[in-house]
Design an enzyme around this catalytic site. Structure first.
Site, PDB file in Angstrom:
ATOM      1  N   THR A 105       0.831  -1.208   0.000  1.00 56.84           N
ATOM      2  CA  THR A 105       0.000   0.000   0.000  1.00 56.84           C
ATOM      3  C   THR A 105       0.868   1.262   0.000  1.00 56.84           C
ATOM      4  OG1 THR A 105      -1.709  -1.153   1.259  1.00 56.84           O
ATOM      5  CG2 THR A 105      -1.797   1.243   1.275  1.00 56.84           C
ATOM      6  N   ALA A 144       9.175   2.590   7.842  1.00 55.08           N
ATOM      7  CA  ALA A 144       8.779   1.198   8.140  1.00 55.08           C
ATOM      8  C   ALA A 144       8.801   0.960   9.653  1.00 55.08           C
ATOM      9  CB  ALA A 144       9.704   0.242   7.397  1.00 55.08           C
ATOM     10  N   ARG A 145       9.882   0.430  10.149  1.00 54.70           N
ATOM     11  CA  ARG A 145      10.085   0.231  11.581  1.00 54.70           C
ATOM     12  C   ARG A 145      11.559   0.457  11.863  1.00 54.70           C
ATOM     13  NH1 ARG A 145       5.391   0.717  12.120  1.00 54.70           N
ATOM     14  NH2 ARG A 145       3.861  -0.780  12.941  1.00 54.70           N
ATOM     15  N   GLU A 176      10.853   4.253  20.929  1.00 55.86           N
ATOM     16  CA  GLU A 176       9.891   5.347  20.759  1.00 55.86           C
ATOM     17  C   GLU A 176       9.213   5.651  22.085  1.00 55.86           C
ATOM     18  OE1 GLU A 176       7.338   4.474  17.429  1.00 55.86           O
ATOM     19  OE2 GLU A 176       9.006   4.439  16.031  1.00 55.86           O
ATOM     20  N   HIS A 213       7.048   9.348  14.531  1.00 53.83           N
ATOM     21  CA  HIS A 213       6.124   8.309  14.057  1.00 53.83           C
ATOM     22  C   HIS A 213       4.734   8.893  13.743  1.00 53.83           C
ATOM     23  CE1 HIS A 213       5.862   3.701  13.955  1.00 53.83           C
ATOM     24  NE2 HIS A 213       4.947   4.210  13.148  1.00 53.83           N
TER      25      HIS A 213
HETATM   26  P1  NDP Z   1       1.739  -3.957   2.822  1.00 51.34           P
HETATM   27  O1  NDP Z   1       1.519  -5.279   3.433  1.00 51.34           O
HETATM   28  O2  NDP Z   1       0.693  -3.388   1.944  1.00 51.34           O
HETATM   29  O3  NDP Z   1       3.090  -3.965   1.989  1.00 51.34           O
HETATM   30  C1  NDP Z   1       4.265  -4.542   2.451  1.00 51.34           C
HETATM   31  C2  NDP Z   1       5.180  -4.773   1.266  1.00 51.34           C
HETATM   32  O4  NDP Z   1       6.448  -5.212   1.735  1.00 51.34           O
HETATM   33  C3  NDP Z   1       4.678  -5.793   0.288  1.00 51.34           C
HETATM   34  O5  NDP Z   1       4.781  -5.239  -1.006  1.00 51.34           O
HETATM   35  C4  NDP Z   1       5.642  -6.965   0.412  1.00 51.34           C
HETATM   36  O6  NDP Z   1       5.764  -7.530  -0.870  1.00 51.34           O
HETATM   37  C5  NDP Z   1       6.911  -6.241   0.880  1.00 51.34           C
HETATM   38  N1  NDP Z   1       7.874  -7.054   1.605  1.00 51.34           N
HETATM   39  C6  NDP Z   1       7.668  -7.995   2.553  1.00 51.34           C
HETATM   40  N2  NDP Z   1       8.832  -8.525   2.956  1.00 51.34           N
HETATM   41  C7  NDP Z   1       9.796  -7.900   2.248  1.00 51.34           C
HETATM   42  C8  NDP Z   1      11.206  -8.011   2.190  1.00 51.34           C
HETATM   43  N3  NDP Z   1      11.855  -8.911   2.930  1.00 51.34           N
HETATM   44  N4  NDP Z   1      11.892  -7.205   1.354  1.00 51.34           N
HETATM   45  C9  NDP Z   1      11.243  -6.315   0.576  1.00 51.34           C
HETATM   46  N5  NDP Z   1       9.901  -6.177   0.555  1.00 51.34           N
HETATM   47  C10 NDP Z   1       9.193  -6.962   1.387  1.00 51.34           C
HETATM   48  O7  NDP Z   1       2.034  -2.979   4.019  1.00 51.34           O
HETATM   49  P2  NDP Z   1       1.911  -1.375   4.078  1.00 51.34           P
HETATM   50  O8  NDP Z   1       2.451  -0.810   2.828  1.00 51.34           O
HETATM   51  O9  NDP Z   1       0.552  -0.989   4.500  1.00 51.34           O
HETATM   52  O10 NDP Z   1       2.874  -1.069   5.321  1.00 51.34           O
HETATM   53  C11 NDP Z   1       4.223  -1.482   5.267  1.00 51.34           C
HETATM   54  C12 NDP Z   1       4.886  -1.286   6.618  1.00 51.34           C
HETATM   55  O11 NDP Z   1       5.041   0.098   6.863  1.00 51.34           O
HETATM   56  C13 NDP Z   1       4.100  -1.800   7.819  1.00 51.34           C
HETATM   57  O12 NDP Z   1       4.352  -3.179   8.047  1.00 51.34           O
HETATM   58  C14 NDP Z   1       4.569  -0.941   8.953  1.00 51.34           C
HETATM   59  O13 NDP Z   1       5.673  -1.523   9.594  1.00 51.34           O
HETATM   60  C15 NDP Z   1       4.996   0.352   8.271  1.00 51.34           C
HETATM   61  N6  NDP Z   1       4.027   1.434   8.490  1.00 51.34           N
HETATM   62  C16 NDP Z   1       4.496   2.587   9.071  1.00 51.34           C
HETATM   63  C17 NDP Z   1       3.650   3.650   9.240  1.00 51.34           C
HETATM   64  C18 NDP Z   1       4.143   4.904   9.863  1.00 51.34           C
HETATM   65  O14 NDP Z   1       3.362   5.581  10.495  1.00 51.34           O
HETATM   66  N7  NDP Z   1       5.410   5.251   9.697  1.00 51.34           N
HETATM   67  C19 NDP Z   1       2.225   3.596   8.862  1.00 51.34           C
HETATM   68  C20 NDP Z   1       1.854   2.343   8.260  1.00 51.34           C
HETATM   69  C21 NDP Z   1       2.740   1.309   8.077  1.00 51.34           C
HETATM   70  P3  NDP Z   1       6.002  -9.071  -1.100  1.00 51.34           P
HETATM   71  O15 NDP Z   1       4.931  -9.776  -0.357  1.00 51.34           O
HETATM   72  O16 NDP Z   1       6.015  -9.288  -2.575  1.00 51.34           O
HETATM   73  O17 NDP Z   1       7.342  -9.247  -0.510  1.00 51.34           O
HETATM   74  C1  7N6 Z   2      -0.668   4.987  13.594  1.00 47.88           C
HETATM   75  C2  7N6 Z   2       0.020   4.274  12.438  1.00 47.88           C
HETATM   76  C3  7N6 Z   2       1.341   1.402  11.302  1.00 47.88           C
HETATM   77  O1  7N6 Z   2       2.022   0.380  11.302  1.00 47.88           O
HETATM   78  O2  7N6 Z   2       3.138   2.400  12.445  1.00 47.88           O
HETATM   79  C4  7N6 Z   2       1.899   2.665  11.891  1.00 47.88           C
HETATM   80  O3  7N6 Z   2       0.208   1.436  10.784  1.00 47.88           O
HETATM   81  C5  7N6 Z   2       1.067   3.333  12.932  1.00 47.88           C
HETATM   82  C6  7N6 Z   2      -1.345   6.258  13.154  1.00 47.88           C
END
Ligand code: NDP
Ligand code: 7N6
Length: 308
Positions: free
Chosen positions: A145, A225-226, A255, A274
């Protein structure tokens, strides 16, 4: 699954006002109540929460309000037969817009001017410091996403987009998709490397000293990401010795990031607490996911975003 109560755990307040979340969830016609750490659960409960707690394993269904579910013990959920849902799918605008903000700040030097503004300092960066995003390459690691949202926006800005995902399958607006074993090649020509993957055993420590050396010396790392996807000491060293030009970090190793942490006043770093996903609509986005699953249960369909 027969749900008689939606319990909103007080940890939800880390992302949005509890009352707003309760109000948004009322639409499901199932009673909604706020619960604290002392609450107990049974097989007629759906729990909506930010943080995990052992007691949630007694519920029928737990909805984590984050996309990342690395803090949840997936094996324990599977053993207990408790459904666990995450909230991927709702961050396709917020986080990518924040990423564009970081990249624009670095390219147009906005973070530097903001630093000088409080001193009324008419300082201008050296002639060769600013650049345009147009024509630069970005490597998006994780093409879900968030990664897709970053790729779409970068492509619209005239950037060359490459990316990394485990499957290696093609993604719209991404010119070349690499697999994780090709990561060194994927990052080598990029002006920006943007981490949008989940934290897993595979991704923990993915960006360490050896990988940072593969990046261009004029490149920037963005981590939405994290924290543990990046090796903390390796990044600090790379910023100090000019291995890379800078970093924007929304996700951190601890955090809140401790007050004395060197990143806070590092001139090559943009630190955000974050908040890349923050929006005043967060409660509505979560309620829509929960509501969709309430309706799916009623129709006997499989649940959306089920991760255990
Ligand atoms: P999705 O599940 O939609 O996407 C994750 C993507 O990562 C997929 O395309 C997957 O593809 C890929 N992936 C998985 N493992 C690996 C790997 N080893 N190397 C490279 N790519 C990989 O998740 P979102 O996009 O919604 O969110 C991603 C992450 O972002 C969350 O897990 C969270 O930790 C972080 N996040 C942070 C936020 C913030 O506030 N900063 C907010 C929301 C999310 P494939 O399966 O083909 O590998
Ligand atoms: C909180 C979003 C996630 O993984 O780290 C984010 O979705 C938190 C607003």
């Amino acid at each position: 699954m027969d749900i008689a109560r939606i319990a909103v755990h007080e940890s939800v307040a880390k992302a949005c006002p509890l009352e707003a979340m309760v109000a948004a969830l009322q639409g499901s016609a199932i009673p909604v109540e706020i619960v604290g750490d002392d609450a107990s659960f049974d097989a007629s409960d759906c729990v909506v929460t930010f943080s995990p707690r052992d007691a949630f394993l007694d519920a029928a269904w737990v909805h984590g309000i984050r996309a990342g579910y690395d803090e949840f013990d997936v094996t324990a959920y599977e053993a207990a037969g408790t459904a666990l849902m995450n909230s991927t799918g709702i961050h396709g605008d917020t986080v990518p817009e924040t990423v564009v903000g970081y990249m624009t700040a670095f390219a147009r030097r906005l973070h530097v001017y903001r630093d000088h503004q409080s001193d009324s300092d008419w300082m201008q960066e050296p002639y060769d410091a600013p650049f345009t995003l147009t024509g630069e390459q970005v490597c998006v690691v994780g093409l879900g996403t968030i990664g897709q949202g970053v790729a779409d926006r970068a492509n619209a800005l005239g950037m060359e987009v490459v990316g990394v995902r485990r499957s290696g399958d093609p993604v719209e607006n991404v010119e070349r998709v690499y697999t994780p074993d090709e990561l060194d090649t994927a990052v080598a020509d990029a002006r920006f490397v943007v981490l949008c993957c989940p934290l897993t055993e595979e991704t923990e420590g993915m960006v360490g000293a050896a990988r940072l050396v593969q990046m261009r010396t004029d490149s920037y790392l963005v981590n939405v990401a994290r924290g543990p996807v990046v090796v903390e000491d390796a990044l600090l060293n790379a910023l100090d010795d000019g291995t890379i030009a800078g970093a924007a970090l929304d996700a951190h190793w601890e955090e809140p990031l401790p007050e004395e942490h060197p990143l806070w006043d590092h001139e090559s770093a943009i630190v955000t607490p974050h908040v890349a996903a923050s929006t005043s609509q967060y409660h509505e986005d979560i309620a829509a996911l929960v509501q969709e699953n309430v309706e799916r249960i009623a129709r006997g369909e499989s649940l959306r975003n089920r991760v255990a």
